[in-house]
Design a protein around this motif. Sequence first.
Motif, PDB file in Angstrom:
ATOM      1  N   ALA A 141       0.860  -1.320  -0.063  1.00 15.24           N
ATOM      2  CA  ALA A 141       0.081  -0.086   0.061  1.00 15.24           C
ATOM      3  C   ALA A 141       1.017   1.342  -0.057  1.00 15.24           C
ATOM      4  N   TYR A 142       1.811   1.212   0.856  1.00 12.83           N
ATOM      5  CA  TYR A 142       2.877   2.374   0.785  1.00 12.83           C
ATOM      6  C   TYR A 142       3.630   2.621  -0.515  1.00 12.83           C
ATOM      7  N   ALA A 143       4.042   1.458  -1.093  1.00  8.46           N
ATOM      8  CA  ALA A 143       4.756   1.509  -2.473  1.00  8.46           C
ATOM      9  C   ALA A 143       3.547   2.191  -3.379  1.00  8.46           C
ATOM     10  N   ASP A 144       2.531   1.747  -3.602  1.00  5.71           N
ATOM     11  CA  ASP A 144       1.406   2.203  -4.399  1.00  5.71           C
ATOM     12  C   ASP A 144       1.084   3.742  -4.242  1.00  5.71           C
ATOM     13  N   ALA A 145       1.015   4.236  -2.925  1.00  8.85           N
ATOM     14  CA  ALA A 145       0.869   5.423  -2.761  1.00  8.85           C
ATOM     15  C   ALA A 145       1.963   6.395  -3.227  1.00  8.85           C
ATOM     16  N   LEU A 146       3.118   5.856  -2.855  1.00  3.71           N
ATOM     17  CA  LEU A 146       4.234   6.586  -3.368  1.00  3.71           C
ATOM     18  C   LEU A 146       4.333   6.553  -4.757  1.00  3.71           C
ATOM     19  N   LEU A 147       4.030   5.797  -5.756  1.00  2.00           N
ATOM     20  CA  LEU A 147       3.971   5.652  -6.825  1.00  2.00           C
ATOM     21  C   LEU A 147       2.818   6.677  -7.558  1.00  2.00           C
ATOM     22  N   SER A 148       1.604   6.633  -7.107  1.00  2.00           N
ATOM     23  CA  SER A 148       0.671   7.577  -7.221  1.00  2.00           C
ATOM     24  C   SER A 148       1.007   8.943  -7.062  1.00  2.00           C
ATOM     25  N   ALA A 149       1.921   9.269  -6.065  1.00  2.00           N
ATOM     26  CA  ALA A 149       2.298  10.714  -5.659  1.00  2.00           C
ATOM     27  C   ALA A 149       3.571  10.931  -6.657  1.00  2.00           C
ATOM     28  N   GLU A 152       8.651   7.827  -7.839  1.00  2.00           N
ATOM     29  CA  GLU A 152       8.565   6.474  -8.352  1.00  2.00           C
ATOM     30  C   GLU A 152      10.175   5.596  -7.940  1.00  2.00           C
ATOM     31  N   ASP A 153      11.103   6.406  -7.635  1.00  2.00           N
ATOM     32  CA  ASP A 153      12.244   5.753  -6.994  1.00  2.00           C
ATOM     33  C   ASP A 153      11.973   5.243  -5.573  1.00  2.00           C
ATOM     34  N   GLU A 154      11.197   5.764  -4.888  1.00  2.00           N
ATOM     35  CA  GLU A 154      10.662   5.177  -3.329  1.00  2.00           C
ATOM     36  C   GLU A 154      10.016   4.181  -3.816  1.00  2.00           C
ATOM     37  N   ALA A 155       9.095   4.267  -4.646  1.00  2.00           N
ATOM     38  CA  ALA A 155       7.937   3.241  -5.019  1.00  2.00           C
ATOM     39  C   ALA A 155       8.622   1.884  -5.276  1.00  2.00           C
ATOM     40  N   ARG A 156       9.558   2.203  -6.140  1.00  2.00           N
ATOM     41  CA  ARG A 156      10.462   0.897  -6.539  1.00  2.00           C
ATOM     42  C   ARG A 156      11.180  -0.039  -5.435  1.00  2.00           C
ATOM     43  N   GLU A 157      11.558   0.798  -4.565  1.00  2.00           N
ATOM     44  CA  GLU A 157      12.336   0.574  -3.319  1.00  2.00           C
ATOM     45  C   GLU A 157      11.389  -0.358  -2.538  1.00  2.00           C
ATOM     46  N   LYS A 213       6.078 -14.122   0.939  1.00  2.00           N
ATOM     47  CA  LYS A 213       6.726 -15.264   0.653  1.00  2.00           C
ATOM     48  C   LYS A 213       5.579 -15.953  -0.361  1.00  2.00           C
ATOM     49  N   ASP A 214       4.225 -15.734   0.077  1.00  2.00           N
ATOM     50  CA  ASP A 214       3.220 -16.580  -0.688  1.00  2.00           C
ATOM     51  C   ASP A 214       2.426 -15.911  -1.899  1.00  2.00           C
ATOM     52  N   GLY A 215       3.050 -14.745  -2.403  1.00  2.00           N
ATOM     53  CA  GLY A 215       2.425 -14.110  -3.417  1.00  2.00           C
ATOM     54  C   GLY A 215       1.297 -13.521  -3.474  1.00  2.00           C
ATOM     55  N   ALA A 216       0.991 -13.203  -2.434  1.00  2.00           N
ATOM     56  CA  ALA A 216      -0.389 -12.661  -1.904  1.00  2.00           C
ATOM     57  C   ALA A 216      -0.709 -11.230  -2.806  1.00  2.00           C
ATOM     58  N   THR A 217       0.541 -10.516  -3.044  1.00  2.00           N
ATOM     59  CA  THR A 217       0.446  -9.176  -3.746  1.00  2.00           C
ATOM     60  C   THR A 217       1.068  -9.416  -5.252  1.00  2.00           C
ATOM     61  N   ASP A 218       0.754  -8.361  -6.010  1.00  2.00           N
ATOM     62  CA  ASP A 218       1.368  -8.404  -7.495  1.00  2.00           C
ATOM     63  C   ASP A 218       2.751  -7.514  -7.672  1.00  2.00           C
ATOM     64  N   ALA A 219       3.437  -7.441  -6.223  1.00  4.25           N
ATOM     65  CA  ALA A 219       4.698  -6.517  -6.279  1.00  4.25           C
ATOM     66  C   ALA A 219       5.563  -6.801  -7.331  1.00  4.25           C
ATOM     67  N   SER A 220       5.708  -8.067  -7.572  1.00  9.09           N
ATOM     68  CA  SER A 220       7.100  -8.400  -8.475  1.00  9.09           C
ATOM     69  C   SER A 220       6.541  -7.979  -9.853  1.00  9.09           C
ATOM     70  N   ASP A 221       5.072  -8.095 -10.040  1.00  6.00           N
ATOM     71  CA  ASP A 221       4.670  -7.503 -11.561  1.00  6.00           C
ATOM     72  C   ASP A 221       4.759  -5.935 -11.540  1.00  6.00           C
ATOM     73  N   ARG A 222       4.428  -5.491 -10.590  1.00  5.10           N
ATOM     74  CA  ARG A 222       4.636  -3.769 -10.488  1.00  5.10           C
ATOM     75  C   ARG A 222       6.074  -3.335 -10.490  1.00  5.10           C
ATOM     76  N   LEU A 223       7.002  -3.974  -9.933  1.00  8.48           N
ATOM     77  CA  LEU A 223       8.359  -3.664  -9.920  1.00  8.48           C
ATOM     78  C   LEU A 223       8.970  -3.849 -11.296  1.00  8.48           C
ATOM     79  N   ALA A 224       8.264  -4.996 -11.975  1.00  3.64           N
ATOM     80  CA  ALA A 224       9.080  -5.267 -13.264  1.00  3.64           C
ATOM     81  C   ALA A 224       8.634  -4.285 -13.977  1.00  3.64           C
ATOM     82  N   GLU A 225       7.205  -3.928 -14.149  1.00  2.00           N
ATOM     83  CA  GLU A 225       6.591  -2.665 -14.894  1.00  2.00           C
ATOM     84  C   GLU A 225       7.635  -1.324 -14.765  1.00  2.00           C
ATOM     85  N   LEU A 226       7.947  -0.766 -13.678  1.00  2.00           N
ATOM     86  CA  LEU A 226       8.623   0.116 -13.167  1.00  2.00           C
ATOM     87  C   LEU A 226      10.044   0.045 -14.009  1.00  2.00           C
ATOM     88  N   ASP A 227      10.590  -1.118 -14.159  1.00  2.00           N
ATOM     89  CA  ASP A 227      11.935  -1.376 -14.540  1.00  2.00           C
ATOM     90  C   ASP A 227      11.645  -1.678 -16.121  1.00  2.00           C
TER      91      ASP A 227
END
Length: 250
Positions: A157-165, A168-173, A183-197
């Motif tokens: 949620a924090y990363a997504d809020a940073l990106l909306s603001a 981008e660099d902080e969101a990537r972190e 560990k269970d892949g409950a979020t799509d954080a890996s996809d979001r990070l890949a999109e940023l990269d």
Amino acid sequence: MSLPKTLAEDVARNLVMVAQLIDEDPEQAYAYSRIALRLASRVAAVREAAGFAAYATQKYSEALAEFRAARRMTGSVELWPVMADCERGLGRPERAMAMAGEPEVQKLDKAGQVEMRLVAAGARRDMGQIDAAIVTLQSPELASSSVQPWTARLRYAYADALLSAGREDEAREWFGRTIEADKDGATDASDRLAELDGVEFVDAMDEEEAEGDNSAPAGTGAGAAVPPVGDADADALVDEDIVVDDDDKR
């Protein structure tokens, strides 16, 4: 409240079905919850299950009514965050924010307080207050290096809020830190990070189908199976409020 043995068993079976279906087939789970509600509307566990089933199908007004009923029966505050989120779903983020400032929040356990913080940040975003949402999420729980059940969702949620603001660099972190906790892949954080990269994924199955038999009908590829809720999770919905009368044991 106690129920006759046969009725208690019928109610329990419907609650188990709600637990098993609520993620993969929320509409069917909702149907089972309505049956349980007709059978035992004065049982708190039934009202709570009906609330979550309505919530899963975005029937927020109905969900809120059921959660309020369950809270009146039990006196517990544990449903406070999801009640506030129902207010968001009804387009009333200001009410969700008001609930975030009520004394009930201080009575929540740590997980409940984190959940309330997530709801409050979402309400801030609903009102277009993205910077305030970022500040709302900043907390000792977010800064902690230990991984708790809520850590991945809070970091996401924090990363997504940073990106909306536009940060981008902080969101990537923070998407990266989410992946470490998820560990269970409950979020799509890996996809979001890949999109940023700038990483573009190619579906290998689609490529194989395109190179294979052209006569095969479209859309025959197997989808990912959704695992059902385990028995332990299902049993959690069968509350100790459902008690068999002693007379029926004889």
